[in-house]
Design a protein around this motif. Structure first.
Motif, PDB file in Angstrom:
ATOM      1  N   SER A 169     -11.776   0.768   2.603  1.00 19.26           N
ATOM      2  CA  SER A 169     -11.899   0.879   1.162  1.00 19.26           C
ATOM      3  C   SER A 169     -13.028  -0.434   0.811  1.00 19.26           C
ATOM      4  O   SER A 169     -13.376  -0.346  -0.408  1.00 19.26           O
ATOM      5  N   ARG A 197      -7.170   0.621   4.190  1.00 19.42           N
ATOM      6  CA  ARG A 197      -7.416  -0.546   3.242  1.00 19.42           C
ATOM      7  C   ARG A 197      -8.841  -1.065   3.495  1.00 19.42           C
ATOM      8  O   ARG A 197      -9.459  -1.394   2.625  1.00 19.42           O
ATOM      9  N   THR A 255      -2.320  -0.274   0.311  1.00 22.78           N
ATOM     10  CA  THR A 255      -3.282   0.553  -0.443  1.00 22.78           C
ATOM     11  C   THR A 255      -3.185   0.453  -1.979  1.00 22.78           C
ATOM     12  O   THR A 255      -4.232   0.907  -2.579  1.00 22.78           O
ATOM     13  N   TYR A 283      -4.545   9.511  -0.796  1.00 25.29           N
ATOM     14  CA  TYR A 283      -5.313   8.198  -1.053  1.00 25.29           C
ATOM     15  C   TYR A 283      -6.661   8.542  -1.411  1.00 25.29           C
ATOM     16  O   TYR A 283      -7.296   8.016  -2.404  1.00 25.29           O
TER      17      TYR A 283
END
Ligand SMILES: Nc1nc2c(ncn2[C@@H]2O[C@H](COP(=O)(O)OP(=O)(O)OP(=O)(O)O)[C@@H](O)[C@H]2O)c(=O)[nH]1
Ligand SMILES: [Mg+2]
Length: 256
Positions: free
Chosen positions: A238, A235, A153, A193
Motif C-alpha cells: 500500500s 502494508r 494495516t 483490506y
C-alpha cells in the motif's frame, strides 16, 4: 440496486468432508429471505457431494461446484465469487459448513447491507467475546491476529479473519481476484483490506462462533505463517502502490 427491491442472495459454502454437518446446517437456514446455495466441494471422501446432489433434487436454488482435489478455502471462495457474479446475485455470503457460523444470523447481515454497507463481516469480538468451545490458545491466536492486522494495516475490523461475511455485488465485482495471493485465514484479511482501501463501506455484525463438533479442522502452522507474512506485505504494497485506492473514500471507518 434500489433499496427495498427483492434481492438475490447466495450463500457460498465450501465443503471438505462435511457430510455429518450439512443436514443440521440446512435445518438452520431461515426460510425468509429466500437464499440460494452454492457448495464448492473438493472431492470430499465422506459422501458430501452425493448428499448435496440429493439435496439439489429436493431444494431448488441449490448448486454444486465439484473440484478435482483439495485446493484450499481461498480458491474455493474465488471460484464461488466468479460463479455468483456471472449469475447476477446481489448479496453474496461466505459461510463455513461446520456449524461454526449460525445461518439464523443471515438476516442481520442483510439488514446492514440494506443500510448501505458493501462488506459486512460477522465479528466474534464486537461488544464482547462470543466463542463456544474453543481452547484458550486458539482464542489467543485469533485475538493476536486481530491486533497484528490492525497494527500493520489499520484495517478497522475487530475480527479480520472471520469467514462469515456478506458482500454486495458491486464490492465483489471490484475485487481484483488475480491479485489475491493467500488461501487460508489470510484470505479473509486480504479481501477485506483491498475493499476497504478501495473505499467500500465496511460494517460488522456480532456473531456467535461455535467450534466444530464433527469433522477435522483445516487449522495448521502453514496457514498461520501465511497470515503472519501477508499482513506486513499488504502494508508494504500500500505504501508503494498509490493506485490501491479507488476513490478519496479509501480507508473509511466501519458503519456502526
Ligand atoms: N472446498 C474446500 N473447502 C474447504 C477446504 N478446507 C476447508 N474447507 C471448508 O471450509 C470451511 C472452514 O474450514 P474449517 O476446517 O472449519 O476451518 P476453520 O473454521 O478455520 O477451522 P476450525 O475452527 O478448526 O473448524 C468448512 O466448511 C470446510 O469444510 C478446502 O480445501 N476446499
Ligand atoms: Mg471451522
Amino acid at each position: 440496486m434500489k433499496l427495498g427491491t427483492p434481492q438475490r442472495v447466495l450463500l457460498i459454502i465450501p465443503t471438505y468432508n462435511e457430510r455429518e454437518n450439512l443436514p443440521r446446517l440446512l435445518d438452520r437456514i431461515p426460510a425468509e429471505p429466500a437464499v440460494d446455495l452454492l457448495f464448492v466441494d473438493d472431492r470430499s471422501t465422506d459422501g458430501t457431494a452425493e448428499w448435496i446432489r440429493g439435496l439439489q433434487a429436493r431444494r431448488p436454488g441449490t448448486h454444486l461446484i465439484e473440484r478435482p482435489r483439495k485446493m484450499g478455502l481461498g480458491t474455493a471462495y474465488m471460484a464461488g465469487f466468479t460463479w455468483a457474479l456471472e449469475r447476477g446475485y446481489d448479496l453474496i455470503f461466505e459461510m463455513d459448513a461446520d456449524l461454526s457460523h449460525d445461518p439464523a444470523e443471515i438476516p442481520n447481515f442483510i439488514r446492514r447491507a440494506n443500510e448501505g454497507a458493501d462488506l459486512i463481516v460477522g465479528s466474534r469480538y464486537v461488544d464482547g467475546i462470543r466463542i463456544i468451545n474453543w481452547p484458550l490458545r486458539r482464542l489467543f491466536l485469533s485475538r493476536f491476529a486481530s491486533f497484528y492486522t490492525r497494527f500493520w494495516t489499520g484495517l478497522p475490523l475487530t475480527d479480520p479473519t472471520s469467514g462469515f461475511k456478506c458482500f454486495r455485488r458491486e464490492a465483489l465485482a471490484a475485487l481484483d481476484l488475480q491479485r489475491i495471493r493467500s488461501n487460508g485465514y489470510a484470505f479473509q484479511i486480504e479481501v477485506s483490506y483491498y475493499l476497504w482501501r478501495k473505499g467500500f463501506r465496511l460494517a460488522e455484525v456480532p456473531i456467535v462462533f461455535t467450534d466444530r463438533h464433527q469433522g477435522v479442522s483445516k487449522m495448521n502452522p502453514r496457514i498461520v505463517r501465511e497470515a503472519a507474512l501477508l499482513v506486513p506485505w499488504l502494508r508494504l504494497m500500500s505504501l508503494r502502490d498509490v493506485s490501491f485506492s479507488r476513490t478519496g473514500n479509501a480507508g473509511q471507518a466501519p458503519i456502526r
